[in-house]
Design an enzyme around this catalytic site. Sequence first.
Site, PDB file in Angstrom:
ATOM      1  N   CYS B  78      -0.817  10.205 -40.438  1.00  0.00           N
ATOM      2  CA  CYS B  78      -1.503  10.220 -41.717  1.00  0.00           C
ATOM      3  C   CYS B  78      -2.569  11.300 -41.528  1.00  0.00           C
ATOM      4  O   CYS B  78      -3.162  11.408 -40.453  1.00  0.00           O
ATOM      5  CB  CYS B  78      -2.155   8.869 -41.964  1.00  0.00           C
ATOM      6  SG  CYS B  78      -2.983   8.788 -43.548  1.00  0.00           S
ATOM      7  N   ASN B 183      -4.772   4.304 -50.175  1.00  0.00           N
ATOM      8  CA  ASN B 183      -5.869   5.272 -50.139  1.00  0.00           C
ATOM      9  C   ASN B 183      -5.372   6.714 -50.104  1.00  0.00           C
ATOM     10  O   ASN B 183      -6.158   7.632 -49.932  1.00  0.00           O
ATOM     11  CB  ASN B 183      -6.831   4.978 -48.980  1.00  0.00           C
ATOM     12  CG  ASN B 183      -6.152   5.100 -47.631  1.00  0.00           C
ATOM     13  OD1 ASN B 183      -4.958   5.401 -47.551  1.00  0.00           O
ATOM     14  ND2 ASN B 183      -6.891   4.874 -46.567  1.00  0.00           N
ATOM     15  N   PHE B 185      -4.230  10.203 -51.591  1.00  0.00           N
ATOM     16  CA  PHE B 185      -4.667  10.845 -52.833  1.00  0.00           C
ATOM     17  C   PHE B 185      -4.421  12.338 -52.805  1.00  0.00           C
ATOM     18  O   PHE B 185      -4.136  12.924 -51.750  1.00  0.00           O
ATOM     19  CB  PHE B 185      -6.163  10.584 -53.077  1.00  0.00           C
ATOM     20  CG  PHE B 185      -7.061  11.272 -52.071  1.00  0.00           C
ATOM     21  CD1 PHE B 185      -7.431  12.596 -52.229  1.00  0.00           C
ATOM     22  CD2 PHE B 185      -7.535  10.582 -50.962  1.00  0.00           C
ATOM     23  CE1 PHE B 185      -8.241  13.235 -51.301  1.00  0.00           C
ATOM     24  CE2 PHE B 185      -8.350  11.223 -50.021  1.00  0.00           C
ATOM     25  CZ  PHE B 185      -8.697  12.552 -50.194  1.00  0.00           C
ATOM     26  N   HIS B 215      -4.086  13.860 -49.075  1.00  0.00           N
ATOM     27  CA  HIS B 215      -4.164  12.846 -48.016  1.00  0.00           C
ATOM     28  C   HIS B 215      -2.904  11.989 -48.080  1.00  0.00           C
ATOM     29  O   HIS B 215      -2.693  11.268 -49.058  1.00  0.00           O
ATOM     30  CB  HIS B 215      -5.407  11.962 -48.230  1.00  0.00           C
ATOM     31  CG  HIS B 215      -5.517  10.828 -47.248  1.00  0.00           C
ATOM     32  ND1 HIS B 215      -5.950   9.578 -47.587  1.00  0.00           N
ATOM     33  CD2 HIS B 215      -5.239  10.769 -45.921  1.00  0.00           C
ATOM     34  CE1 HIS B 215      -5.945   8.794 -46.515  1.00  0.00           C
ATOM     35  NE2 HIS B 215      -5.519   9.495 -45.501  1.00  0.00           N
ATOM     36  N   ASN B 310      -4.022   9.842 -37.378  1.00  0.00           N
ATOM     37  CA  ASN B 310      -3.351   8.693 -36.741  1.00  0.00           C
ATOM     38  C   ASN B 310      -2.298   9.230 -35.786  1.00  0.00           C
ATOM     39  O   ASN B 310      -1.170   9.510 -36.207  1.00  0.00           O
ATOM     40  CB  ASN B 310      -2.614   7.829 -37.782  1.00  0.00           C
ATOM     41  CG  ASN B 310      -3.519   6.926 -38.578  1.00  0.00           C
ATOM     42  OD1 ASN B 310      -4.721   6.908 -38.377  1.00  0.00           O
ATOM     43  ND2 ASN B 310      -2.936   6.162 -39.475  1.00  0.00           N
ATOM     44  N   GLY B 359     -14.196  11.574 -48.535  1.00  0.00           N
ATOM     45  CA  GLY B 359     -14.980  10.397 -48.914  1.00  0.00           C
ATOM     46  C   GLY B 359     -14.279   9.653 -50.028  1.00  0.00           C
ATOM     47  O   GLY B 359     -13.088   9.855 -50.271  1.00  0.00           O
ATOM     48  N   HIS B 384     -13.068  10.305 -39.535  1.00  0.00           N
ATOM     49  CA  HIS B 384     -11.948  10.711 -40.401  1.00  0.00           C
ATOM     50  C   HIS B 384     -12.160  10.378 -41.875  1.00  0.00           C
ATOM     51  O   HIS B 384     -11.343  10.742 -42.705  1.00  0.00           O
ATOM     52  CB  HIS B 384     -10.647  10.109 -39.917  1.00  0.00           C
ATOM     53  CG  HIS B 384     -10.327   8.741 -40.472  1.00  0.00           C
ATOM     54  ND1 HIS B 384     -11.180   7.667 -40.371  1.00  0.00           N
ATOM     55  CD2 HIS B 384      -9.240   8.280 -41.131  1.00  0.00           C
ATOM     56  CE1 HIS B 384     -10.629   6.615 -40.936  1.00  0.00           C
ATOM     57  NE2 HIS B 384      -9.463   6.948 -41.416  1.00  0.00           N
ATOM     58  N   LYS B 460      -4.459   9.188 -57.661  1.00  0.00           N
ATOM     59  CA  LYS B 460      -4.304   8.078 -56.717  1.00  0.00           C
ATOM     60  C   LYS B 460      -2.917   7.493 -56.901  1.00  0.00           C
ATOM     61  O   LYS B 460      -2.446   7.372 -58.026  1.00  0.00           O
ATOM     62  CB  LYS B 460      -5.342   6.988 -57.022  1.00  0.00           C
ATOM     63  CG  LYS B 460      -6.731   7.351 -56.569  1.00  0.00           C
ATOM     64  CD  LYS B 460      -6.894   7.062 -55.101  1.00  0.00           C
ATOM     65  CE  LYS B 460      -8.331   7.250 -54.644  1.00  0.00           C
ATOM     66  NZ  LYS B 460      -8.441   7.158 -53.188  1.00  0.00           N
TER      67      LYS B 460
END
Lengths: 143, 461
Positions: B78, B183, B185, B215, B310, B359, B384, B460
């Site tokens: 990730c 999470n 995005f 992400h 990760n 963030g 991260h 998202k």
Amino acid sequence: MAVRPVYTEIDHTADVGIELTAPSLTAALETAAAAMFDMMCRLDLVEGGWRRTLTVEAREGDRENLLVRWLSELLFIHHTEHVLLSRFEVASVERERLVAVVEGERIDPARHRVGLEIKAPTYHGLLIAETPDGWSVRVIFDT
Amino acid sequence: MRVPGRVYADDKLMEHIREERALDQVANVAHLPGIVGASLAMPDIHWGYGFPIGGVAATDPAKDGVVSPGGVGYDINCGVRLVASSMTRSEVEPRIRELVNALFHDVPCGVGSHGAIGKLARKDLDAVLQRGSTWAVERGFGRPGDLERTVEGGRLESADPSKVGERAVERGRDQVGTLGSGNHFMELDVVDEVYDESAAAAFGLRTEGVVLQIHSGSRGLGYQVCDDYLEIMQGAVSKYGIALPDRQLACAPVESREGHDYLAAMACAANYAWANRQVMMALAARSISGVMRKSQEELGLRLVYDVCHNIAKLERHEVGGRERLLCVHRKGATRAFPAGHRDVPAAYRGVGQPVLVPGDMGRCSYVCVGTETAMKDTFGSSCHGAGRLMSRRKARKAAHGRKLAEEMAARGVYVMATGKGTLAEEMPSAYKDVADVVGVTERAGIARRVARLRPLGVIKG
């Protein structure tokens, strides 16, 4: 239309978890499966029609492993067949070999708002144990 | 515990860390055979499963050091990709709705998203697993120059598709080029503050410039690889007589058949993730180009960097005055190599490796740069992200009755999500303030701030 299972959602910071009790081992496995799918999409919105019989084998004497393998198998079906499962009938569990019939339907974006992607059930904090009142289950999922 | 635990935090962050079981998890990781130095936690540490999120652990293969799939996580590789452009805020802001809608349409997102580039034949998927970003570039997704701006060139050579199970292959065939959910995005941001002019210039970032962040990770293929190998590791733990406080930490010596197989399969999933982000970047670039009615060259779209947070990697680090080959697990932690390091791309070698720290969707993200201190103290690792503050359930409860999309619009951020639930779970107050996390990171010296990014439009899953 399936009935929503009774379970408690665990407050885990990054992920989600479930806690539940059931009168028997087979009921515990069925309810854990129903709770996992209910977190993705309310089960009372899921019809039947899509059925499959499956066998899950785990390490002998390792019920935690059986619980993880069972839930993983159902997630694999969900992700590859694009179905939501809503009814679970565990026909037998012998020496950590489980045979079950599962039922659900293909995801219909018009009716099913799948709000949660569960990556996998984890071993962290995992519990499947017999208590004086039946069986207790706790699973934390990676989401 | 074989080594101590070391947590990077200030009083404010520590307050939350103590409330949950993340510290127990730092202690649990310290039990891993062959662990070197300390069980580390970055300032964005929070409660995970097995490893804490934000955990870093290096093991020494020469001293029976282990590799643990739980120390990488289900979403193998990730990571975050940052794309710069020559567009400015004043050009983009008036068209932000159009841009976000186009990106939302062109890059499949949401739970189980699939079908960005069709279902791959087995031999094509094997090529993805072996070649990573290179595979994508060869098929016209992006440019060859993108490869040198990706950690490891977007390809781990140790990948061996024969170590990836059929189930993982099945899950991976139709998900290349998809964002996923949770999470993950895609976001258009404006550079609103620059802290280090020379590093920002090297990265191609300037105040008021617009950038794209992506992400995402290895999707279902990675989750299945982790799941399959956790199963194998359950057997390895008894075979090698390893005692662990948490089954999720199941592991095998790096120098064992199980260890080698996992690292070869993990490398495949890592390559898949790089190909995924490479394809998504190309789809997004086409989308932006369509809305702005300018070519990608005219828009100056180019990859700044792609980091993974990760992963487990064999890296050389100096321990006790001697260079050793270690297996570094980063579970929600970013590599942060300093200026001059051979693994930093030539273009950035004078300033250091970009460290991308997203963030929450309402406040800001940071671009940082790796440091010598990180190399000495944290095996070249840093934070991260912001780290969650509220569970998803608490966030949904707190969001009840609120119009989050409208609240975000009032802050100047246009958001699209596949589900209302995702918006609630991902609302800004569900996360720690990333400025606090980056502040501690900088004070500890394990990365330095280069620029701050403020979101304009967010997608998202």
